[in-house]
Enzyme design. Structure first.
Site, PDB file in Angstrom:
ATOM      1  N   CYS A 135       3.830  -4.400   3.708  1.00 25.90           N
ATOM      2  CA  CYS A 135       2.385  -4.394   3.444  1.00 25.90           C
ATOM      3  C   CYS A 135       1.807  -5.794   3.587  1.00 25.90           C
ATOM      4  O   CYS A 135       0.875  -6.021   4.355  1.00 25.90           O
ATOM      5  CB  CYS A 135       2.122  -3.849   2.053  1.00 25.90           C
ATOM      6  SG  CYS A 135       0.375  -3.916   1.573  1.00 25.90           S
ATOM      7  N   GLU A 209       5.076   2.910   4.974  1.00 29.61           N
ATOM      8  CA  GLU A 209       3.796   2.396   5.477  1.00 29.61           C
ATOM      9  C   GLU A 209       3.288   3.269   6.623  1.00 29.61           C
ATOM     10  O   GLU A 209       2.100   3.578   6.700  1.00 29.61           O
ATOM     11  CB  GLU A 209       3.953   0.945   5.947  1.00 29.61           C
ATOM     12  CG  GLU A 209       3.864  -0.091   4.847  1.00 29.61           C
ATOM     13  CD  GLU A 209       2.430  -0.335   4.396  1.00 29.61           C
ATOM     14  OE1 GLU A 209       1.515   0.380   4.841  1.00 29.61           O
ATOM     15  OE2 GLU A 209       2.237  -1.253   3.580  1.00 29.61           O
TER      16      GLU A 209
END
Length: 220
Positions: A135, A209
């Protein structure tokens, strides 16, 4: 090579599927369905709440004052800065604070954030920050690449502000600092067994993700 470079090389397919996901490619082209982006924005707000907890955990698990301050700085940046900016940005997409607060976590949001928190609890500080790395660093990588695509920053592209935010110097410095922090936590050479563990952790976080992006497309 930095530890981050090694992790990307060892998880190349999972990393590429994340940073080149159709969701971000459509943002650059301006063709992403607005419903997909709105769902992403709502879930990203809920995501930030859990990531704030992850940085609080990082402060708790810090072994030195410097490591504790790093976690505290991350917590403050999310609670005092990023969440307020996110709420303001969401307003431009017709999402009021009440909409964000009333929303339920979608399953990919829960899966990703609890994965990070779980590793933060049962692992060490390096495990936690490797879980956060896709991230923290990935958005810088994505923003910089998308900004180089012709037309991505055009005023006609509704997603140009998002790309601008993550390609700008401010967030690029966050990505670079995160890479350096991983090396500092690793403290030099990482043995093969330990690296395999970190690689698996990084690869799974990258897959989660990618699932976060896909969640938006599935709601479009």
């Amino acid at each position: 090579m930095t530890l981050f470079d090694r992790l990307v090389d060892a998880s190349a397919d999972d990393w590429r599927a994340y940073v080149e996901h159709p969701f971000v490619e459509m943002m650059a082209a301006g063709t992403l369905p607005e419903a997909a982006f709105r769902h992403y924005l709502v879930q990203d707000y809920l995501f930030l709440i859990q990531f704030a907890r992850a940085y609080a955990l990082a402060a708790y698990k810090g072994r030195t004052m410097e490591e504790m301050r790093y976690g505290l700085d991350g917590l403050r940046a999310i609670l005092d800065g990023e969440m307020a900016l996110h709420v303001k940005y969401c307003a431009g997409w017709g999402l009021a604070p009440a909409d964000l607060e009333a929303a339920d976590e979608d399953m990919p949001t829960t899966a990703y954030t609890r994965f990070v928190l779980d590793w933060g609890v049962r692992g060490d500080l390096l495990d936690l920050h490797v879980a956060l790395a896709p991230c923290m660093i990935g958005y810088a990588v994505i923003g910089k690449r998308l900004a180089g695509i012709p037309g991505a920053l055009s005023p006609e592209n509704p997603y140009a502000p998002w790309i601008t935010e993550y390609s700008a110097e401010g967030y690029q410095s966050v990505g670079a600092a995160t890479i350096a922090h991983l090396d500092a936590l690793a403290g030099g050479e990482v043995g093969q067994a330990r690296f395999r563990q970190l690689r698996d952790l990084f690869a799974q976080a990258s897959r989660l993700e990618a699932a976060f992006w896909q969640m938006g497309l599935d709601r479009a």
